[in-house]
Scaffold this motif. Structure first.
Motif, PDB file in Angstrom:
ATOM      1  N   VAL A  64       0.850  -1.189   0.000  1.00 25.40           N
ATOM      2  CA  VAL A  64       0.000   0.000   0.000  1.00 25.40           C
ATOM      3  C   VAL A  64       0.885   1.237   0.000  1.00 25.40           C
ATOM      4  CG1 VAL A  64      -1.763   1.313   1.246  1.00 25.40           C
ATOM      5  CG2 VAL A  64      -1.849  -1.191   1.233  1.00 25.40           C
ATOM      6  N   LEU A  65       0.522   2.202  -0.839  1.00 25.65           N
ATOM      7  CA  LEU A  65       1.232   3.474  -0.919  1.00 25.65           C
ATOM      8  C   LEU A  65       0.214   4.599  -0.813  1.00 25.65           C
ATOM      9  CD1 LEU A  65       4.061   4.409  -3.403  1.00 25.65           C
ATOM     10  CD2 LEU A  65       2.169   5.979  -2.986  1.00 25.65           C
ATOM     11  N   HIS A  66       0.425   5.491   0.146  1.00 23.24           N
ATOM     12  CA  HIS A  66      -0.472   6.626   0.335  1.00 23.24           C
ATOM     13  C   HIS A  66       0.170   7.878  -0.263  1.00 23.24           C
ATOM     14  CE1 HIS A  66      -2.837   4.192   3.154  1.00 23.24           C
ATOM     15  NE2 HIS A  66      -1.678   3.829   3.693  1.00 23.24           N
ATOM     16  N   ALA A  67      -0.492   8.493  -1.235  1.00 22.25           N
ATOM     17  CA  ALA A  67       0.005   9.712  -1.858  1.00 22.25           C
ATOM     18  C   ALA A  67      -0.681  10.911  -1.211  1.00 22.25           C
ATOM     19  CB  ALA A  67      -0.262   9.687  -3.360  1.00 22.25           C
ATOM     20  N   VAL A  68       0.116  11.778  -0.599  1.00 23.47           N
ATOM     21  CA  VAL A  68      -0.410  12.914   0.165  1.00 23.47           C
ATOM     22  C   VAL A  68       0.040  14.224  -0.475  1.00 23.47           C
ATOM     23  CG1 VAL A  68      -0.333  14.070   2.415  1.00 23.47           C
ATOM     24  CG2 VAL A  68      -0.436  11.572   2.295  1.00 23.47           C
ATOM     25  N   ALA A  69      -0.891  15.169  -0.555  1.00 23.41           N
ATOM     26  CA  ALA A  69      -0.570  16.509  -1.072  1.00 23.41           C
ATOM     27  C   ALA A  69      -0.430  17.464   0.105  1.00 23.41           C
ATOM     28  CB  ALA A  69      -1.663  16.993  -2.015  1.00 23.41           C
ATOM     29  N   GLU A  70       0.674  18.186   0.156  1.00 26.64           N
ATOM     30  CA  GLU A  70       0.863  19.132   1.248  1.00 26.64           C
ATOM     31  C   GLU A  70       1.680  20.325   0.773  1.00 26.64           C
ATOM     32  OE1 GLU A  70       4.632  17.431   3.722  1.00 26.64           O
ATOM     33  OE2 GLU A  70       2.794  16.265   3.952  1.00 26.64           O
ATOM     34  N   ARG A  71       1.855  21.292   1.648  1.00 21.51           N
ATOM     35  CA  ARG A  71       2.663  22.463   1.317  1.00 21.51           C
ATOM     36  C   ARG A  71       3.393  22.937   2.559  1.00 21.51           C
ATOM     37  NH1 ARG A  71       0.241  26.765  -1.328  1.00 21.51           N
ATOM     38  NH2 ARG A  71       1.299  28.356  -0.100  1.00 21.51           N
ATOM     39  N   ARG A  72       4.512  23.576   2.358  1.00 23.85           N
ATOM     40  CA  ARG A  72       5.246  24.178   3.463  1.00 23.85           C
ATOM     41  C   ARG A  72       4.471  25.385   3.977  1.00 23.85           C
ATOM     42  NH1 ARG A  72      11.298  24.248   3.300  1.00 23.85           N
ATOM     43  NH2 ARG A  72      11.004  26.457   3.748  1.00 23.85           N
ATOM     44  N   PRO A  73       4.626  25.716   5.266  1.00 29.66           N
ATOM     45  CA  PRO A  73       3.958  26.914   5.793  1.00 29.66           C
ATOM     46  C   PRO A  73       4.333  28.185   5.042  1.00 29.66           C
ATOM     47  CG  PRO A  73       4.702  25.540   7.598  1.00 29.66           C
ATOM     48  CD  PRO A  73       5.270  24.937   6.341  1.00 29.66           C
ATOM     49  N   ASP A  74       5.563  28.259   4.518  1.00 33.96           N
ATOM     50  CA  ASP A  74       5.965  29.455   3.779  1.00 33.96           C
ATOM     51  C   ASP A  74       5.650  29.357   2.288  1.00 33.96           C
ATOM     52  OD1 ASP A  74       7.864  27.692   2.818  1.00 33.96           O
ATOM     53  OD2 ASP A  74       9.579  28.669   3.779  1.00 33.96           O
ATOM     54  N   GLY A  75       5.072  28.216   1.865  1.00 30.16           N
ATOM     55  CA  GLY A  75       4.658  28.054   0.481  1.00 30.16           C
ATOM     56  C   GLY A  75       5.776  27.860  -0.516  1.00 30.16           C
ATOM     57  N   ARG A  76       6.993  27.724  -0.050  1.00 32.77           N
ATOM     58  CA  ARG A  76       8.126  27.594  -0.979  1.00 32.77           C
ATOM     59  C   ARG A  76       7.979  26.349  -1.843  1.00 32.77           C
ATOM     60  NH1 ARG A  76      12.756  30.678  -0.223  1.00 32.77           N
ATOM     61  NH2 ARG A  76      12.682  32.040   1.613  1.00 32.77           N
ATOM     62  N   GLY A  77       8.181  26.534  -3.141  1.00 32.46           N
ATOM     63  CA  GLY A  77       8.121  25.424  -4.081  1.00 32.46           C
ATOM     64  C   GLY A  77       6.731  25.066  -4.552  1.00 32.46           C
ATOM     65  N   ALA A  78       5.699  25.684  -3.976  1.00 34.21           N
ATOM     66  CA  ALA A  78       4.327  25.357  -4.366  1.00 34.21           C
ATOM     67  C   ALA A  78       3.970  26.041  -5.680  1.00 34.21           C
ATOM     68  CB  ALA A  78       3.350  25.796  -3.269  1.00 34.21           C
ATOM     69  N   ASN A  79       3.040  25.445  -6.403  1.00 31.87           N
ATOM     70  CA  ASN A  79       2.586  26.026  -7.659  1.00 31.87           C
ATOM     71  C   ASN A  79       1.654  27.215  -7.429  1.00 31.87           C
ATOM     72  OD1 ASN A  79       3.332  23.168  -8.401  1.00 31.87           O
ATOM     73  ND2 ASN A  79       2.805  23.960 -10.430  1.00 31.87           N
ATOM     74  N   HIS A  80       1.716  28.168  -8.362  1.00 33.68           N
ATOM     75  CA  HIS A  80       0.795  29.308  -8.353  1.00 33.68           C
ATOM     76  C   HIS A  80       0.252  29.558  -9.755  1.00 33.68           C
ATOM     77  CE1 HIS A  80       2.375  30.254  -4.343  1.00 33.68           C
ATOM     78  NE2 HIS A  80       3.586  30.087  -4.859  1.00 33.68           N
ATOM     79  N   ASN A  81       0.439  28.585 -10.656  1.00 35.90           N
ATOM     80  CA  ASN A  81       0.171  28.803 -12.068  1.00 35.90           C
ATOM     81  C   ASN A  81      -1.178  28.287 -12.546  1.00 35.90           C
ATOM     82  OD1 ASN A  81       1.093  26.193 -11.589  1.00 35.90           O
ATOM     83  ND2 ASN A  81       2.001  25.961 -13.622  1.00 35.90           N
ATOM     84  N   ALA A  82      -2.125  28.099 -11.639  1.00 37.67           N
ATOM     85  CA  ALA A  82      -3.477  27.692 -12.024  1.00 37.67           C
ATOM     86  C   ALA A  82      -4.466  28.204 -10.984  1.00 37.67           C
ATOM     87  CB  ALA A  82      -3.570  26.167 -12.148  1.00 37.67           C
ATOM     88  N   ARG A  83      -5.695  28.385 -11.397  1.00 39.27           N
ATOM     89  CA  ARG A  83      -6.726  28.911 -10.500  1.00 39.27           C
ATOM     90  C   ARG A  83      -6.905  28.022  -9.280  1.00 39.27           C
ATOM     91  NH1 ARG A  83     -12.815  29.615 -12.639  1.00 39.27           N
ATOM     92  NH2 ARG A  83     -12.842  27.396 -12.149  1.00 39.27           N
ATOM     93  N   LEU A  84      -6.778  26.699  -9.490  1.00 38.26           N
ATOM     94  CA  LEU A  84      -6.930  25.748  -8.384  1.00 38.26           C
ATOM     95  C   LEU A  84      -5.946  26.036  -7.259  1.00 38.26           C
ATOM     96  CD1 LEU A  84      -8.150  23.106  -7.243  1.00 38.26           C
ATOM     97  CD2 LEU A  84      -6.405  21.870  -8.536  1.00 38.26           C
ATOM     98  N   PHE A  85      -4.691  26.289  -7.600  1.00 41.47           N
ATOM     99  CA  PHE A  85      -3.671  26.553  -6.581  1.00 41.47           C
ATOM    100  C   PHE A  85      -3.948  27.867  -5.856  1.00 41.47           C
ATOM    101  CE2 PHE A  85      -1.178  24.222  -9.950  1.00 41.47           C
ATOM    102  CZ  PHE A  85      -1.171  23.006  -9.288  1.00 41.47           C
TER     103      PHE A  85
END
Length: 214
Positions: A64-85
């Motif tokens: 079993v493999l659990h794929a989790v989506a998360e972000r750093r508190p400072d948002g570094r490295g996160a996407n900003h290139n779509a309305r969803l983000f």
């Protein structure tokens, strides 16, 4: 749908990995950032079916493999290139690393032998993460895809798996999206073209040991 014999061969525990996608408390839990999706995941029975599949995988020797989506508190490295983000940045519940929001949500159980892969960017549970090399090292040939959402992450995972050479299997009653009537449309018109579509009960039957009761 495949015959029970075909499905049993396809879902050989030695070469199959069950992946749960974003089955985390901040997405499908009671304190979700996306309450409509969380409600649908629970009301449809999809989350309960994911839990059933995970439990059966643990008993059948399926990784079993659990794929989790998360972000750093400072948002570094996160996407900003779509309305969803950009919309996600304004939600009252954030999927911040180390918080309750990124823990796997009940009733899905995490065993010691499970793998948890966390991503800080993008839409895909596979692309740009450790999932592909882990699957290859495990000898995986079939990837069983479950979780949310049928709108974005599930199709993305299926496409990536197929492009990488894996056989994708989707139990249609173990995924959810919004609105409720959108999921069967995606399954029928998109996922069924590239993945083997089945049900939770059929997967459980394929993993049942010969002569085993129940």
């Amino acid at each position: 749908m495949p015959s029970s014999e075909q499905l049993r061969e396809l879902l050989d525990p030695a070469t199959t990995v069950l992946m749960t996608v974003e089955c985390q408390q901040g997405v499908v839990g009671t304190e979700s950032a996306l309450p409509e999706l969380a409600k649908e995941a629970r009301a449809s029975g999809a989350l309960a079916n994911v839990a059933r599949l995970v439990s059966a995988a643990h008993h059948s020797g399926v990784q079993v493999l659990h794929a989790v989506a998360e972000r750093r508190p400072d948002g570094r490295g996160a996407n900003h290139n779509a309305r969803l983000f950009r919309a996600a940045e304004r939600l009252p519940v954030q999927q911040l690393s180390g918080t309750t929001a990124v823990r796997i949500a009940p009733p899905v159980e995490v065993a010691d032998e499970d793998l948890v892969v966390r991503r800080l960017h993008g839409l895909s549970p596979i692309a740009g993460t450790d999932v592909d090399p882990l699957l290859r090292n495990l000898g995986c040939r079939t990837l069983l895809v479950t979780g949310v959402s049928a709108n974005v992450a599930i199709p993305n995972a299926v496409f990536d798996a197929v492009n990488l050479g894996y056989t994708a299997v989707v139990p249609a009653d173990a995924i959810a999206g919004v609105p409720a009537d959108y999921t069967p449309v995606v399954v029928r018109n998109t996922l069924a073209l590239v993945a083997t579509i089945t049900t939770t009960n059929d997967v459980l039957g394929a993993w049942k040991r010969p002569g085993r009761a129940g």
